[in-house]
Design an enzyme around this catalytic site. Structure first.
Site: not given
Ligand SMILES: *Cc1c(COP(=O)(O)O)cnc(C)c1O
Length: 378
Positions: A177
């Protein structure tokens, strides 16, 4: 290999981690509190709740809003599976909604209206690729029907508007992210009552944490609800505090690279379209492109890979996943399906150089040439 995304970690993160180890306090202490304040601050919020993932954040929000069996929640199918899974966790039913268009692959308001029933309780908006959904439009929609707005803001940290749409926003600090704590997440909820419910449910519904009990004279605690263990630890918070200092600058570099991609793709690959052609606030989380209908996507993927360029797909639609297909058969979302079949995500992260962007676009152009020749020959 030029990766689609890559975390930026260095000496400051190492130093922050070793300070935590030296301190001997490993979880839910001063660093988690400091991280919560700092993350809230960036978004103009009073406070936030740090958790173990965005998935946990979404689950906690739905739980705290009292959404459960018999309720329906509008969700996009063009998203990561966690968005819909969180709805299943609370026993509610995710209702998949198509996107607005290939150019604006965000949940369609008209389609959302068409799928509302008396059981609809909430809508989860995903700021796909970092591009913000239209706040006023969704607030009008939700107000008219008494629905909660939940933002899945995994792609859009650092934008002031995020967390102001409705009940709450869920963030992710997963490794790919815009900023990372390895695993981690946060909830911004403006209503203090909702926020405290979420905070309580994060740690087993216990009225005080280990750190609070250390600093208070009463070692007692009560359990007032069935909660979860969705806590964040001090090491993650320490990394998060360092990463947060760079978030705005990193998002700005992402923006500059996205602008360069758009310009080069327009001139060297005119058959390729880049979603969000009109200006829109974004955290530029990923760089999605739409291949022309004549292109064979696997050929393009292979050609780029041969030149050391990774690509991915955002997203294989959730209603096509075995889990969801078996539970909710017969769903057809034409625009989501067309988008997902032609989409390709090319590398975008702050360590990419402008010459790497040029190389990606050149590789894309030549793969499309050979793709169209192969197509003509066949
Ligand atoms: C990465 C992501 C998640 C999940 O995030 P985690 O921290 O891995 O649980 C949820 N929604 C979207 C749109 C994502 O890109």
């Amino acid at each position: 290999m030029l990766l689609v995304s890559a975390p930026i970690l260095g000496v400051p993160e190492k130093a922050a981690l070793s300070k935590v180890i030296d301190s001997g306090w490993l979880t839910m202490g001063e660093r988690v509190q400091a991280f919560e304040r700092a993350f809230a601050d960036v978004h103009g919020a009073e406070d936030c709740v740090a958790v173990s993932s965005c998935t946990a954040a979404l689950h906690l929000i739905l739980h705290a809003l009292g959404i459960g069996p018999g309720d329906e929640v509008l969700v996009p199918s063009l998203t990561f599976v966690a968005t819909a899974n969180a709805v299943l966790y609370v026993g509610a039913t995710p209702v998949f909604v198509d996107i607005e268009s290939i150019d604006v692959p965000l949940m369609s308001l008209a389609e959302a209206e068409a799928r509302c029933t008396p059981r609809t309780k909430a809508v989860i908006l995903v700021h796909f690729a970092g591009y913000l959904a239209n706040r006023e439009q969704w607030q009008r929609f939700a107000r008219a029907r008494g629905l909660h707005i939940i933002e899945d803001a995994a792609h859009a940290p650092g934008l002031k508007e995020v967390g102001t749409f409705g009940a709450a926003a869920a963030f992710s600090f997963y490794g790919n992210k815009n900023m990372t704590t390895a695993e981690g997440g946060a909830v911004i909820a403006r209503d203090p009552d909702l926020r405290e419910k979420i905070r309580l449910a994060r740690g087993h519904g216990m009225t005080s944490g280990t750190h609070q009990r250390l600093n208070s004279r009463t070692p007692q605690y009560d359990v007032t609800m069935l909660g979860f263990n969705y806590r964040m630890d001090e090491m993650r918070a320490a990394i998060g505090l360092v990463q947060l200092q760079n978030l705005q600058e990193w998002n700005e570099i992402r923006r500059i690279l996205a602008v360069l991609y758009r310009r080069l793709i327009a001139s060297h690959c005119p058959a390729v379209t880049v979603p969000f052609s009109q200006p829109r606030t974004s955290a530029y989380h990923i760089m999605p492109i739409i291949l022309p209908r004549f292109a064979r996507r696997q050929h393009v993927i292979d050609e780029l890979r041969a030149q050391g360029i990774q690509t991915t797909i955002h997203y294989p639609p959730l209603h096509w996943m075995t889990l969801y297909r078996e539970r909710f058969p017969g769903i057809h979302l034409p625009l989501t399906e067309d988008f997902a079949q032609r989409e390709l995500t090319i590398p975008l992260h702050p360590q990419i150089t402008s010459s790497a962007v040029e190389a990606v676009v050149a590789a894309l152009a030549s793969s499309l040439d050979s793709s169209s020749q192969a197509g003509t020959a066949a």
